[in-house]
Design a protein around this motif. Structure first.
Motif, PDB file in Angstrom:
ATOM      1  N   ALA A 192    -103.037  20.562 -58.324  1.00 31.83           N
ATOM      2  CA  ALA A 192    -101.983  20.217 -57.088  1.00 31.83           C
ATOM      3  C   ALA A 192    -102.730  20.577 -55.738  1.00 31.83           C
ATOM      4  N   ILE A 193    -102.207  19.809 -54.843  1.00 33.50           N
ATOM      5  CA  ILE A 193    -102.754  20.213 -53.443  1.00 33.50           C
ATOM      6  C   ILE A 193    -101.428  20.112 -52.626  1.00 33.50           C
ATOM      7  N   VAL A 194    -101.192  21.429 -51.823  1.00 34.44           N
ATOM      8  CA  VAL A 194     -99.969  21.388 -51.010  1.00 34.44           C
ATOM      9  C   VAL A 194    -100.539  21.609 -49.533  1.00 34.44           C
ATOM     10  N   THR A 195    -100.017  20.823 -48.527  1.00 39.85           N
ATOM     11  CA  THR A 195    -100.376  20.977 -47.333  1.00 39.85           C
ATOM     12  C   THR A 195     -98.728  21.461 -46.741  1.00 39.85           C
ATOM     13  N   HIS A 196     -99.003  22.402 -45.780  1.00 40.71           N
ATOM     14  CA  HIS A 196     -97.645  22.944 -45.297  1.00 40.71           C
ATOM     15  C   HIS A 196     -98.145  23.302 -43.803  1.00 40.71           C
ATOM     16  N   GLY A 197     -97.809  22.385 -42.807  1.00 38.42           N
ATOM     17  CA  GLY A 197     -98.288  22.741 -41.591  1.00 38.42           C
ATOM     18  C   GLY A 197     -99.736  22.175 -41.593  1.00 38.42           C
ATOM     19  N   LEU A 198    -100.513  23.261 -41.111  1.00 46.69           N
ATOM     20  CA  LEU A 198    -101.827  23.308 -41.009  1.00 46.69           C
ATOM     21  C   LEU A 198    -102.494  23.952 -42.372  1.00 46.69           C
ATOM     22  N   ASN A 199    -101.600  24.414 -43.271  1.00 49.06           N
ATOM     23  CA  ASN A 199    -102.353  25.120 -44.519  1.00 49.06           C
ATOM     24  C   ASN A 199    -102.778  24.016 -45.606  1.00 49.06           C
ATOM     25  N   VAL A 200    -103.782  24.236 -46.039  1.00 50.67           N
ATOM     26  CA  VAL A 200    -103.863  23.475 -47.171  1.00 50.67           C
ATOM     27  C   VAL A 200    -104.257  24.332 -48.537  1.00 50.67           C
ATOM     28  N   ALA A 201    -103.465  24.238 -49.477  1.00 44.56           N
ATOM     29  CA  ALA A 201    -103.695  25.156 -50.864  1.00 44.56           C
ATOM     30  C   ALA A 201    -104.044  24.321 -51.798  1.00 44.56           C
ATOM     31  N   ILE A 202    -104.950  24.434 -52.452  1.00 41.78           N
ATOM     32  CA  ILE A 202    -105.268  23.851 -53.892  1.00 41.78           C
ATOM     33  C   ILE A 202    -105.166  24.712 -55.122  1.00 41.78           C
ATOM     34  N   ALA A 203    -104.431  24.071 -56.120  1.00 42.12           N
ATOM     35  CA  ALA A 203    -104.444  25.008 -57.237  1.00 42.12           C
ATOM     36  C   ALA A 203    -104.824  24.318 -58.424  1.00 42.12           C
TER      37      ALA A 203
END
Lengths: 241, 230, 261
Positions: free
Chosen positions: A42-53
């Motif tokens: 999954a990829i989550v963008t939250h504001g300017l954060n980008v997290a991939i799991a």
């Protein structure tokens, strides 16, 4: 929390520097099944954060000494890419990442039905590609989505969300400036169905009343994020039978 | 998955979602009873059978069950046994005594080496999820020719079809021998044109196996082949 | 983790090669589709994402200001490193950098460095005192085969769209990084006895040695590497070099098109 007092973080009309209301979170998007090599991702963008799991497993836990005879171990690695912050991060051992990995693993073990897989290991890899305050929460949300995408049984998902305090006011979802110059940050992992909390950290200075307001904001935002997560999971299998 | 009623509205649920009460139903696979509620533990489709409610997963790893026909790859050889990867969390163990040959102690490697592909059955799964395989039984053997492919194990029943109808049609249309293991591995043997057709069908399952249009698409594909049956 | 190679896969790849076919239907010198995105990471001074079949690679460029090496007081520095973390695939394990990730970083590094595409003297701020260090970090997120070409393309595309963050260091205005050339890498793997371009995951699993060729704009060789067990003949190399020339030109055009946007 950095030194505060000299940096003003609220506008005269009560809004925040980026224009948000005090109980408004940054925009969040989610998508699952983005990494072909992984069992779930999954990829989550939250504001300017980008997290991939990514999730791999369950597979036999190696080495033997980490095996648990009665359940699976959830092995989380939270890592910030070298280019994810304004100053480059040297790759390798890092105390902050180790700690976040540990508490995130424990949060996820609280929802995954680990007793279904004795002696096995479920690996959760969290990579932060862009960091702008709030990466551990984005990472938890992404990890939950990747676990669901991988078909790992769990009794609920964990939603990562944070509130904090700036200029003596409680606000939802601190951005980088607010995190640097604010007075408190309270990231939590919420189980949206049961309303339980699986992840909790805090630093700074909060009165018990302020803590309650933070939590109220966090639960409200968790509900919103949960809906985005559900939509992301369903979007992948749109048109299914 | 075959229990999905035709035309019925299928409900896709996510982990943690409350999908019913425990008053009138009991919890099946993929469902947890919590207080008075029934909670989905996986992303998948809700299925209600008589008094049981369960969730058919959209994606999951293979969990070996006794009696399953599986395709394994030998991963290690000892004096008196082999270990085979069957795509489950743990390797399957094939003791010398359950091999189809009379093997002398220490000679296991002469019969099968690392990388060899086998058609086997799950003999037993113990409490700690150790898997014992057997190759004693009709048709169980070392697969020396042909090719191996795979699909997610939860799509195995989709590819096979009701009473293996799809599988038979595919074999006829491609003039290939096709074996689908419960663990998602597929073995195909035939000429290259036939293998290409089966590969195309496998691609279709991988991409669209979860959709309700899949059965029609597969029938179209098999039917469109020159000389294809059905 | 050592990967398990099913004997049937090797057999199948050999049979296909005999008929001049490949496992995914491509021809011998055909690449998978490539998707290139540039300027896609918020905190990167330059960045790129390459999707090559099932392979996904990010590259990010960062700057630091440091004192120059005593023997080169007028030169900045360039460094390219790669991380093959466990997210990339089942075969990757946590721990210190593996020989595989070090090889990947160094082969990409050599191609860029030796092409002379960056004038290291242009990275000097105050001779003997302050120079820029440019760091390219390659992050492989999904290994679906041929991570070398994906990494090299991501690295050069990121570099060529990089902004020097001079204002962050109080050295003046931000400006584009001068990159005068576009070295490109092309990799070949021996599969079923012959070489193919851009091997996928299955071809790598059931294949043998690989050869990486980095070519400059003028078709000159800047970096070569033979990896994994196996040998090749001069005639085989001559053939793949011709293929590489054509392919590198196509890749260079793809990067130019992105820069124009």
């Amino acid at each position: 929390m950095g030194g505060y007092g000299d940096v003003k973080l609220l506008n005269d009309d009560g809004t925040r520097l980026d224009g948000r209301a005090i109980d408004e979170m940054r925009p969040l998007t989610a998508e699952v099944g983005i990494l072909p090599a992984a069992d779930g991702s999954a990829i989550v963008t939250h504001g300017l954060n980008v997290a991939i799991a990514a999730v791999y497993g369950p597979v036999e836990a190696h080495p033997r000494k980490i095996q648990r005879q009665d359940r699976a171990v959830v092995d989380v690695r939270y890592n910030m890419a070298p280019f994810s912050t304004s100053d480059r991060i040297r790759p390798g051992y890092n105390r902050r990442s180790r700690e976040i990995s540990k508490v995130t693993a424990e949060a996820l073990e609280s929802v995954v039905l680990v007793e279904r897989f004795p002696r096995a290991k479920i690996s959760v890899e969290i990579e932060i590609l862009a960091a702008e305050a709030g990466t551990r929460c984005a990472g938890i949300t992404a990890a939950s989505l990747a676990l669901a995408d991988a078909g790992i049984p769990m009794r609920d998902m964990v939603v990562g969300v944070a509130s904090g305090k700036i200029d003596n006011i409680v606000v939802l979802d601190l951005d980088k400036a607010e995190d640097n110059y604010g007075q408190a940050d309270l990231p939590v992992g919420i189980l949206p169905t049961t309303g339980e909390i699986a992840f909790l950290q805090m630093d700074g200075d909060l009165s018990p009343e302020e803590y309650n307001t933070c939590m109220e904001y966090n639960f409200k935002a968790a509900k919103e994020i949960h809906q985005i997560m559900i939509d992301a999971l369903k979007a992948k299998y749109d048109g299914g039978a | 998955m075959n229990g999905a009623a035709e035309g019925a509205e299928q409900r896709l649920v996510t982990p943690g979602e409350v999908i019913g009460t425990s008053l009138d139903k009991s919890a099946g696979i993929g469902v947890l009873s919590q207080g008075e509620g029934m909670i989905a533990t996986r992303l998948g489709w809700v299925r209600e059978n008589n008094d049981t409610i369960s969730v058919d997963p959209i994606n999951s790893r293979y969990t070996p069950r006794s009696g399953d026909l599986v395709i394994g790859v030998i991963e290690a050889v000892r004096n008196n046994l082999w270990f085979a990867d069957v795509l489950g969390p743990f390797n399957g163990l094939l003791p010398m005594s359950l091999a189809p040959w009379k093997v002398e102690f220490g000679a296991a490697r002469q019969f099968m080496d690392v990388g060899d592909v086998i058609l086997a059955r799950v003999q037993e799964v113990d409490e700690s999820h150790s898997v014992v395989l057997t190759m004693k039984g009709v048709g169980l053997r070392k697969l020396k020719e042909g090719i191996m492919s795979s699909i997610p194990m939860n799509l195995v029943s989709k590819l096979k079809g009701e009473n293996d109808e799809n599988l038979r049609a595919l074999s006829t249309a491609s003039d290939c021998r096709v074996i689908v293991g419960e663990n998602g591995r597929i073995w195909i043997d035939g000429d290259s044109t036939g293998i290409d057709l089966v590969r195309k069908a496998i691609d279709l399952v991988n991409k669209e196996g979860h959709k309700n249009t899949f059965q029609q698409s597969l029938s179209d594909m098999i039917g469109n082949t020159p000389g294809g049956a059905e | 983790m050592v990967e398990l190679v099913p004997s049937l896969l090797r057999q199948e790849l050999a049979n296909l090669a005999e008929d001049d076919r490949r496992i995914d239907g491509r021809s011998q010198w055909q690449s998978r589709d490539i998707k290139l995105e540039v300027d896609c990471l918020y905190n990167g001074d330059g960045s790129a994402k390459v999707t090559l079949g099932d392979t996904i690679v990010y590259a990010g460029v960062k700057f630091e200001v440091r004192t120059p090496w005593p023997d080169r007081p007028n030169e900045g520095s360039l460094m390219c490193g790669a991380e093959l973390r466990p997210i990339a695939g089942r075969k990757y394990e946590p721990g210190p950098p593996s020989p595989e990730s070090i090889e990947l970083g160094r082969v990409v590094d050599r191609g860029i460095r030796e092409s002379g595409c960056i004038d290291l003297q242009s990275l000097c701020i105050i001779p003997g005192e302050k120079v820029y260090g440019v760091m390219i970090d390659i992050h492989v997120l999904s290994d679906g085969g041929n991570i070398f070409d994906a990494s090299a393309l991501a690295a050069i595309a990121a570099l060529r769209t990089t902004t020097v963050p001079a204002s962050t260091f109080d050295i003046g205005d931000d400006h584009p990084l001068q990159v005068s050339k576009a070295p490109m890498m092309c990799s070949f793997t021996r599969v079923g006895g012959r070489y193919v371009l851009d091997a996928n995951e299955q071809e790598e699993l059931g294949g043998n040695e690989r050869i990486h060729i980095t070519l400059g704009d003028d078709g000159h060789l800047h970096s070569l590497q033979k990896g994994l067990k196996g040998v090749f003949t001069p005639a085989e190399f001559a053939e793949i070099l011709d293929v590489a020339q054509l392919r590198c030109t196509e890749l260079r055009d793809m990067v130019s098109a992105k820069e124009a946007n």
